[in-house]
Write a protein that holds these residues in place. Sequence first.
Motif, PDB file in Angstrom:
ATOM      1  N   ALA A  75       0.820  -1.207   0.000  1.00 44.42           N
ATOM      2  CA  ALA A  75       0.000   0.000   0.000  1.00 44.42           C
ATOM      3  C   ALA A  75       0.854   1.258   0.000  1.00 44.42           C
ATOM      4  CB  ALA A  75      -0.928  -0.004   1.223  1.00 44.42           C
ATOM      5  N   ARG A  76       2.107   1.149   0.422  1.00 40.77           N
ATOM      6  CA  ARG A  76       3.016   2.298   0.395  1.00 40.77           C
ATOM      7  C   ARG A  76       3.132   2.879  -1.007  1.00 40.77           C
ATOM      8  NH1 ARG A  76       8.834   2.675   3.076  1.00 40.77           N
ATOM      9  NH2 ARG A  76       9.637   4.503   2.021  1.00 40.77           N
ATOM     10  N   TYR A  77       3.045   2.002  -2.017  1.00 36.59           N
ATOM     11  CA  TYR A  77       3.220   2.435  -3.399  1.00 36.59           C
ATOM     12  C   TYR A  77       1.911   2.808  -4.088  1.00 36.59           C
ATOM     13  CZ  TYR A  77       7.795   0.227  -2.784  1.00 36.59           C
ATOM     14  OH  TYR A  77       9.042  -0.139  -2.334  1.00 36.59           O
ATOM     15  N   LEU A  82       3.951   9.504  -3.636  1.00 39.84           N
ATOM     16  CA  LEU A  82       5.236   9.060  -4.156  1.00 39.84           C
ATOM     17  C   LEU A  82       6.083  10.279  -4.516  1.00 39.84           C
ATOM     18  CD1 LEU A  82       4.270   6.136  -6.576  1.00 39.84           C
ATOM     19  CD2 LEU A  82       5.003   6.001  -4.199  1.00 39.84           C
ATOM     20  N   PRO A  83       7.346  10.322  -4.110  1.00 42.31           N
ATOM     21  CA  PRO A  83       8.194  11.460  -4.463  1.00 42.31           C
ATOM     22  C   PRO A  83       8.260  11.723  -5.963  1.00 42.31           C
ATOM     23  CG  PRO A  83       9.253  10.126  -2.785  1.00 42.31           C
ATOM     24  CD  PRO A  83       8.035   9.369  -3.214  1.00 42.31           C
ATOM     25  N   LEU A  97      -0.436   7.170 -11.376  1.00 36.86           N
ATOM     26  CA  LEU A  97      -0.676   6.368 -10.180  1.00 36.86           C
ATOM     27  C   LEU A  97      -1.525   5.139 -10.507  1.00 36.86           C
ATOM     28  CD1 LEU A  97      -0.075   6.237  -7.187  1.00 36.86           C
ATOM     29  CD2 LEU A  97      -2.157   7.528  -6.750  1.00 36.86           C
ATOM     30  N   SER A  98      -2.502   5.313 -11.402  1.00 33.99           N
ATOM     31  CA  SER A  98      -3.310   4.168 -11.822  1.00 33.99           C
ATOM     32  C   SER A  98      -2.451   3.119 -12.510  1.00 33.99           C
ATOM     33  CB  SER A  98      -4.424   4.644 -12.765  1.00 33.99           C
ATOM     34  OG  SER A  98      -5.140   3.551 -13.292  1.00 33.99           O
ATOM     35  N   PHE A  99      -1.506   3.574 -13.326  1.00 32.21           N
ATOM     36  CA  PHE A  99      -0.621   2.645 -14.018  1.00 32.21           C
ATOM     37  C   PHE A  99       0.257   1.900 -13.015  1.00 32.21           C
ATOM     38  CE2 PHE A  99       2.504   1.125 -16.989  1.00 32.21           C
ATOM     39  CZ  PHE A  99       1.805   0.985 -18.168  1.00 32.21           C
ATOM     40  N   GLU A 214      10.491   5.781  -2.934  1.00 30.76           N
ATOM     41  CA  GLU A 214      10.646   5.805  -1.483  1.00 30.76           C
ATOM     42  C   GLU A 214      11.282   7.069  -0.931  1.00 30.76           C
ATOM     43  OE1 GLU A 214      12.689   2.305  -0.266  1.00 30.76           O
ATOM     44  OE2 GLU A 214      11.429   0.959  -1.425  1.00 30.76           O
ATOM     45  N   GLY A 215      11.791   7.967  -1.803  1.00 25.38           N
ATOM     46  CA  GLY A 215      12.465   9.150  -1.301  1.00 25.38           C
ATOM     47  C   GLY A 215      13.806   8.826  -0.672  1.00 25.38           C
ATOM     48  N   SER A 216      14.491   7.788  -1.162  1.00 23.69           N
ATOM     49  CA  SER A 216      15.774   7.386  -0.591  1.00 23.69           C
ATOM     50  C   SER A 216      16.801   8.492  -0.758  1.00 23.69           C
ATOM     51  CB  SER A 216      16.275   6.109  -1.278  1.00 23.69           C
ATOM     52  OG  SER A 216      17.596   5.839  -0.915  1.00 23.69           O
ATOM     53  N   PRO A 217      17.539   8.824   0.284  1.00 23.99           N
ATOM     54  CA  PRO A 217      18.541   9.892   0.180  1.00 23.99           C
ATOM     55  C   PRO A 217      19.805   9.468  -0.556  1.00 23.99           C
ATOM     56  CG  PRO A 217      18.623   8.912   2.367  1.00 23.99           C
ATOM     57  CD  PRO A 217      17.463   8.268   1.646  1.00 23.99           C
ATOM     58  N   THR A 218      19.904   8.200  -0.972  1.00 28.03           N
ATOM     59  CA  THR A 218      21.128   7.729  -1.614  1.00 28.03           C
ATOM     60  C   THR A 218      21.156   8.017  -3.112  1.00 28.03           C
ATOM     61  OG1 THR A 218      20.177   5.534  -2.003  1.00 28.03           O
ATOM     62  CG2 THR A 218      21.365   5.863   0.066  1.00 28.03           C
ATOM     63  N   VAL A 219      20.137   8.677  -3.649  1.00 29.53           N
ATOM     64  CA  VAL A 219      20.113   8.957  -5.087  1.00 29.53           C
ATOM     65  C   VAL A 219      21.291   9.843  -5.464  1.00 29.53           C
ATOM     66  CG1 VAL A 219      18.610  10.968  -4.819  1.00 29.53           C
ATOM     67  CG2 VAL A 219      18.675   9.777  -7.001  1.00 29.53           C
ATOM     68  N   GLN A 220      21.929   9.524  -6.587  1.00 25.63           N
ATOM     69  CA  GLN A 220      23.098  10.270  -7.013  1.00 25.63           C
ATOM     70  C   GLN A 220      22.705  11.602  -7.640  1.00 25.63           C
ATOM     71  OE1 GLN A 220      25.086   7.646  -9.710  1.00 25.63           O
ATOM     72  NE2 GLN A 220      26.153   6.528  -8.090  1.00 25.63           N
ATOM     73  N   PRO A 221      23.551  12.627  -7.527  1.00 25.55           N
ATOM     74  CA  PRO A 221      23.282  13.903  -8.215  1.00 25.55           C
ATOM     75  C   PRO A 221      23.134  13.680  -9.713  1.00 25.55           C
ATOM     76  CG  PRO A 221      25.091  14.119  -6.650  1.00 25.55           C
ATOM     77  CD  PRO A 221      24.776  12.654  -6.733  1.00 25.55           C
TER      78      PRO A 221
END
Length: 356
Positions: A75-77, A82-83, A97-99, A214-221
């Motif tokens: 359900a989180r997704y 979603l960011p 979101l429907s997709f 998920e909004g993970s902070p590890t995403v690269q610039p």
Amino acid sequence: MPVPVPGESFTSWVDAVARDSRCYPNQLVVDAWRLRKSRTASMARLDAGLTGRELQQIHAATGIRAEVLNGMRLARYTDQPLPALADLQDEWHAGALSFIRDRFLLRDHSRWCPLCLKESNGRWYLRWKSAWSYACTDHEVFLSAVCPTCYEPQDWIRAGPADRRLFCPGRRFHDSISVRRSSRCSHPLTEVPSTPVTDPVLLSIQKSIDYGFEGSPTVQPGARSALRLFLFPLLVDLILKFRSPDMFHDADPAIASANEEGASQSPSLSQGPTAYYDVAHPLLVAGAIHLGFRLVTGESRHAASEQFVELAYGKIVKHGRAWGSEPEYLPWHQRQLLPPRLSEMLMDRGVIRDSL
């Protein structure tokens, strides 16, 4: 009692608690957490069928906050912001979101990283249930999809022995002169060979997709540009439908090999309610996302789009009106989930159509 590890799926944590309690997961949720049997006849319902009251019951029994429990479920997704979609206009947001609800989630099986599984001693991450999760960015390997011994996908949502997070629960059949017998496969899932990801762009895209979910902070610039794929999600499906080897000659070697003519794909991946087209296969999805990224963000995306359209049209011509090669019928509300210029080119060449 085991506490959830960061990023763990809800059903994985249930299995860990059951293992610690030396009982089956269905016994745990019914006898200890007092959930109704009708809601736990299939462990899949734990991902989508729990009410707020039932989450509070689990909180009372375990001490884990209801909002933490809810964030571990699929359900989180689908039921939370979603960011990747935060800046979209309402009409685009609703369509995307429907997709995602229909096509992004692997509801009846999960991929996995054998190295992560070994390090966590059998904890399964929620992001592995995303159809767009094709690689582990920590270990830089493609995710596994099926057991190499019995070729079964790891759905791990049935109420079975609690140790099956580490060993394949599939069945192996043995033929004798008089009878056909089966035994549990039990192949160690932590020992499944991993294929390295050699393309750094693929890893960057995966980090961007993880951030989008998920909004993970590890995403690269700079990797955020891949979030545009969320704006045009139908593109990946179309690439999977019309894929041909020439589309992937410059992709990661593992992707190119998986897309060769006659490449062997496990029959297990084409079964089940979430095995739509080839989206169950992580290497095929990785290839489609690799190409989709070029079509929406690359400097030569116009030329890449022209090449894709011609190759897709060539596949239709080659296979005639065989199933799966007819022009794709896409009404207007779905065509807006494609890049506008590419949509026009596909329409002009007859790869897609707007009427039955």
